[in-house]
Design a protein around this motif. Structure first.
Motif, PDB file in Angstrom:
ATOM      1  N   ALA A   5       1.239  -1.386   0.342  1.00 59.23           N
ATOM      2  CA  ALA A   5       0.181   0.083  -0.083  1.00 59.23           C
ATOM      3  C   ALA A   5       0.845   1.329  -0.031  1.00 59.23           C
ATOM      4  O   ALA A   5       0.594   1.778  -0.430  1.00 59.23           O
ATOM      5  N   GLN A   9       1.007   4.525  -2.898  1.00 53.41           N
ATOM      6  CA  GLN A   9       0.936   5.606  -2.976  1.00 53.41           C
ATOM      7  C   GLN A   9       2.050   6.658  -3.284  1.00 53.41           C
ATOM      8  O   GLN A   9       2.240   7.247  -4.386  1.00 53.41           O
ATOM      9  N   GLN A  25     -11.290   7.753 -13.173  1.00 56.88           N
ATOM     10  CA  GLN A  25     -11.593   6.140 -13.294  1.00 56.88           C
ATOM     11  C   GLN A  25     -11.704   5.556 -14.146  1.00 56.88           C
ATOM     12  O   GLN A  25     -13.125   4.690 -15.228  1.00 56.88           O
ATOM     13  N   MET A  55      -5.997  -3.808  -5.805  1.00 54.47           N
ATOM     14  CA  MET A  55      -6.752  -4.595  -3.810  1.00 54.47           C
ATOM     15  C   MET A  55      -5.332  -3.084  -3.100  1.00 54.47           C
ATOM     16  O   MET A  55      -6.351  -2.054  -2.616  1.00 54.47           O
ATOM     17  N   ALA A  56      -4.815  -2.924  -3.626  1.00 50.20           N
ATOM     18  CA  ALA A  56      -3.715  -1.406  -2.895  1.00 50.20           C
ATOM     19  C   ALA A  56      -4.280  -0.217  -3.691  1.00 50.20           C
ATOM     20  O   ALA A  56      -4.772   0.395  -3.173  1.00 50.20           O
ATOM     21  N   ARG A  58      -7.196  -0.029  -5.290  1.00 49.90           N
ATOM     22  CA  ARG A  58      -8.823  -0.305  -5.477  1.00 49.90           C
ATOM     23  C   ARG A  58      -8.947   0.625  -3.826  1.00 49.90           C
ATOM     24  O   ARG A  58      -9.727   1.438  -3.559  1.00 49.90           O
ATOM     25  N   ARG A  59      -8.453   0.566  -2.981  1.00 51.88           N
ATOM     26  CA  ARG A  59      -8.310   0.846  -1.389  1.00 51.88           C
ATOM     27  C   ARG A  59      -7.135   2.449  -1.069  1.00 51.88           C
ATOM     28  O   ARG A  59      -7.793   3.275  -0.657  1.00 51.88           O
ATOM     29  N   HIS A  60      -6.840   2.871  -1.961  1.00 55.47           N
ATOM     30  CA  HIS A  60      -6.142   4.248  -1.868  1.00 55.47           C
ATOM     31  C   HIS A  60      -6.928   5.021  -2.429  1.00 55.47           C
ATOM     32  O   HIS A  60      -7.806   4.887  -3.088  1.00 55.47           O
ATOM     33  N   GLN A  61      -7.048   6.010  -1.280  1.00 57.30           N
ATOM     34  CA  GLN A  61      -7.396   7.878  -1.137  1.00 57.30           C
ATOM     35  C   GLN A  61      -6.456   8.643  -1.822  1.00 57.30           C
ATOM     36  O   GLN A  61      -5.299   8.774  -1.703  1.00 57.30           O
TER      37      GLN A  61
END
Length: 218
Positions: A5, A9, A25, A55-56, A58-61
């Protein structure tokens, strides 16, 4: 300790175009995960599965929080007048003890003509003057004993009047620069005051740059 993750980032934050694509997107996570596998594996010094990277992703903000994002949208929606000035020249001179005297000569000669575009920036070692090309000869005469480093003609300036309080908004200029970079618009100069922001581009890019700025207003 680095994780998948944190590597994701780090890569995204160092790649403005990648961040923009993710925010819109328009990037396929699966394809991007495969593309990032090698650099992330090298960063972690061990093989990584594409699925873990995806997965990382998709979770990135995004680094901006929701409150600031809303404030950014409000600022852009309330942008003031956007003006364009063409036929500009950009002079660069080496700083000297007498440079300010030459500068004063120009200020005196153009003080009564409010149609003249003029911007002066002084750095540690050099100074820039952006001025209407009609005053080119006046500049050359006033600065004839100074060391000229550069000269660029056929420039245009786009000035944006920002709402009050803009200096408190995180990422305001970043969003402007990012949109311009996404459209492959090279900035020749940037000049700003508290509530006014001006970009200078070559003439052949001014229409494209103006369109990008207008789209910021939504």
């Amino acid at each position: 300790m680095k994780t998948i993750a944190s590597c994701v980032q780090e890569i995204i934050l160092s790649s403005p175009f990648l961040e923009e694509g993710l925010s819109r997107q328009i990037i396929n996570f699966s394809a991007l995960a495969k593309d990032l596998n090698k650099p992330i594996s090298e960063m972690l010094r061990k093989p990584i599965k594409d699925g873990a990277i995806m997965m990382a992703l998709r979770r990135h903000q995004q680094p901006l929080n929701l409150e600031n994002s809303v404030r950014l949208k409000k600022i852009f929606k309330n942008l003031g007048d956007i003006t364009v000035r063409s036929n500009l020249s950009d002079f660069t001179f080496k700083n000297s003890k007498t440079l300010i005297n030459s500068h004063l000569q120009i200020l005196e000669s153009i003080s009564a003509n409010h149609q003249i575009f003029y911007a002066f920036t002084r750095g540690m070692f050099e100074s820039n003057i952006i001025i209407s090309t009609s005053e080119k000869e006046s500049i050359l005469k006033a600065f004839e004993y100074e060391t000229q480093i550069g000269l660029q003609n056929k420039l245009s300036a786009i000035s944006i009047y920002l709402p009050k309080g803009n200096s408190k908004i995180v990422g305001l200029y970043y969003q402007i620069f990012k949109r311009l970079a996404w459209e492959k618009i090279t900035l020749y100069e940037v000049v700003s005051t508290t509530n006014e922001f001006t970009i200078v581009v070559e003439d052949d890019l001014v229409d494209k740059a103006f369109s990008v700025i207008m789209r910021l207003k939504g």
